[in-house]
Design a protein around this motif. Structure first.
Motif, short mmCIF file in Angstrom:
data_model
loop_
_atom_site.label_atom_id
_atom_site.label_comp_id
_atom_site.label_asym_id
_atom_site.label_seq_id
_atom_site.Cartn_x
_atom_site.Cartn_y
_atom_site.Cartn_z
N LEU A 201 0.87 -1.18 0.00
CA LEU A 201 0.00 0.00 0.00
C LEU A 201 0.91 1.23 0.00
O LEU A 201 2.11 1.12 0.30
N SER B 182 -5.83 4.26 -2.10
CA SER B 182 -6.34 2.91 -1.84
C SER B 182 -5.67 1.95 -2.81
O SER B 182 -5.10 2.37 -3.83
N TYR C 207 -7.16 0.14 -4.82
CA TYR C 207 -7.88 0.33 -6.08
C TYR C 207 -7.30 1.51 -6.87
O TYR C 207 -7.06 1.41 -8.08
N ASP C 208 -7.05 2.63 -6.17
CA ASP C 208 -6.44 3.80 -6.84
C ASP C 208 -5.10 3.40 -7.48
O ASP C 208 -4.82 3.75 -8.63
#
Ligand code: PLP
Length: 414
Positions: free
Chosen positions: A344, A350, A352-353
């Motif tokens: 991360l 996120s 997803y981003d």
């Protein structure tokens, strides 16, 4: 193009036409780092599939005609190829399934029907859902108890002391993954198998993430069941293998009914075919199974050890570059881990981003819970982004990936 590894990477990449693709509006060359989910397929395997459809397509085991015999021979040749590939004693211990998931469902459904209420199954917190849910279903059906080995506090490794404490006289099955699809952790298979056997349990090893990265030797592992999928080892989709110890398979009832899994059928009752056919109901993907042979040949020709060494160099390079980026957190640092990097970036981006932005730059990674929600809970995250490497990835691709992370870093001002 610079790359580590001891084989001709350019020649190898040329065998994978998909790697010539571009992706996204900008037409960026594809960097495929989603190999844990599925690996790409070399030309020789694609040609074997085309050959199956254009030269020998006929249903197996049912015909006396030439095509049917050729198709049957090709399927059975793959069975023997798998047998030697993993060092099984007999080709009758090799059962073709649709994948790892179906192989585990087969064992959970069939073997657990022999158990009694109150018996226990142990899995681990790092399992893929495919190695949790089938046992849950069996547990509900037969009144069994399902427990999970936790991670050792502050590490990416299983807590084997906790495992030892869990083993008891009601432990009947221990099922665990050889390699975590999120953390990359390589579990000490033989040690866990020995501990389970000492308690009188049978062991299923989920080898989905191991099979293309280390040599599997049934005898060295001493596992009772081993499951893996062709599509994660450069082979066709929709085909998996269940290896099972013959004496156990003999005792187990069929998993599904129909087709060639019978010896004799009356309306009142039926009797079952010999192994392995007892567990292969219906028409299998015989074209894919035949082509799976070419994938195993390719894997062995290229050299599993050489591939693993190549992937390891990419892993070391990627992690060292990522460690220089502020805000990047890598999940999974077990010594000797597989070339899987779950990560991360900062508090705002996120998974997803990260995945979406990387995709716009032509880089394919996977995001989300990775079918490992209990592990996500243990890590205290909703999801992670995951980059994973295969035989055809290059150091240049690693640099492109890390450059893209730097751009994301700037976008989010991490
Ligand atoms: N087990 C592990 C460790 C996996 O990583 C996967 C897939 O990612 C599976 C099981 C399920 O494999 P399949 O979808 O091929 O059945």
């Amino acid at each position: 193009m610079t790359t580590p590894g001891s084989y001709d990477i350019e020649a190898l990449r040329a065998e994978f036409p998909i790697l010539q693709r571009t992706v996204g509006e900008a037409g960026a060359p594809l960097v495929y780092l989603d190999n844990t989910a599925t690996s790409q397929t070399p030309d020789c395997v694609v040609r074997a599939i085309v050959d199956g459809y254009t030269r020998t397509k006929a249903n197996v085991h049912r015909g006396v005609h030439t095509l049917s015999q050729e198709a049957t021979d090709a399927q059975e040749a793959t069975r023997r190829r798998v047998q030697t590939f993993i060092g099984a004693e007999s080709h009758e211990e090799i059962i073709f399934t649709r994948g790892t998931t179906e192989a585990i469902n087969l064992v959970a459904s069939s073997y657990c029907s022999l158990l009694s209420p109150g018996d226990e199954i142990i899995v681990t917190v790092m399992e893929h859902h495919s190695d949790i849910v089938p046992w849950q279903l069996a547990a509900e059906r037969h009144g069994l108890r399902l427990r999970a080995i936790p991670l050792r506090e502050g590490t990416s490794e299983l807590d084997l002391d906790a495992f030892a404490a869990m083993l008891g006289e009601r432990t009947r099955v221990v099922a665990f993954t050889a390699v975590s699809n999120v953390l990359g952790t390589v579990n000490p298979v033989r040690r866990i198998v020995d501990m389970a056997h000492a308690a009188g349990a049978v062991v299923l090893v989920d080898a989905a993430q191991a099979v293309a990265h280390e040599r599997i030797d049934v005898r060295a592992w001493d596992a009772d069941f081993i499951a893996f999928s062709s599509h994660k080892m450069y082979g066709p989709t929709g085909i998996g293998v269940l290896y099972g110890r013959r004496d156990l398979l003999d005792r187990m009832p069929p998993y599904q009914g129909g087709g060639e899994m019978i010896s004799h059928v009356d309306i009142a009752r039926s009797t079952w075919a010999e192994l392995p056919f007892k567990f292969e109901a219906g028409t299998p993907d015989f074209v894919g199974i035949a082509a799976f042979h070419a994938a195993i040949d390719w894997l062995e020709r290229t050299g599993i050890e050489r591939i693993a060494a190549h992937e390891h160099e990419l892993l070391v390079l990627a992690e060292s570059l990522m460690d220089e980026l502020p805000g990047v957190r890598i999940y999974g640092r077990a010594p000797g881990k597989c070339a899987i990097i779950s990560f991360l970036m900062g508090p705002d981006a996120s998974a997803y981003d990260i995945g979406m932005l990387l995709d716009q730059m032509g880089i394919a990674v996977r995001t989300g819970h990775h079918c490992a929600q209990p592990l996500m809970h243990a890590l205290g995250v909703a999801g992670v982004a995951r980059a994973s490497f295969a035989a055809y990835n290059t150091a240049d691709e690693v640099h492109r990936f890390v450059d893209a992370l730097r751009r994301i870093h700037r976008i989010f001002r991490l």
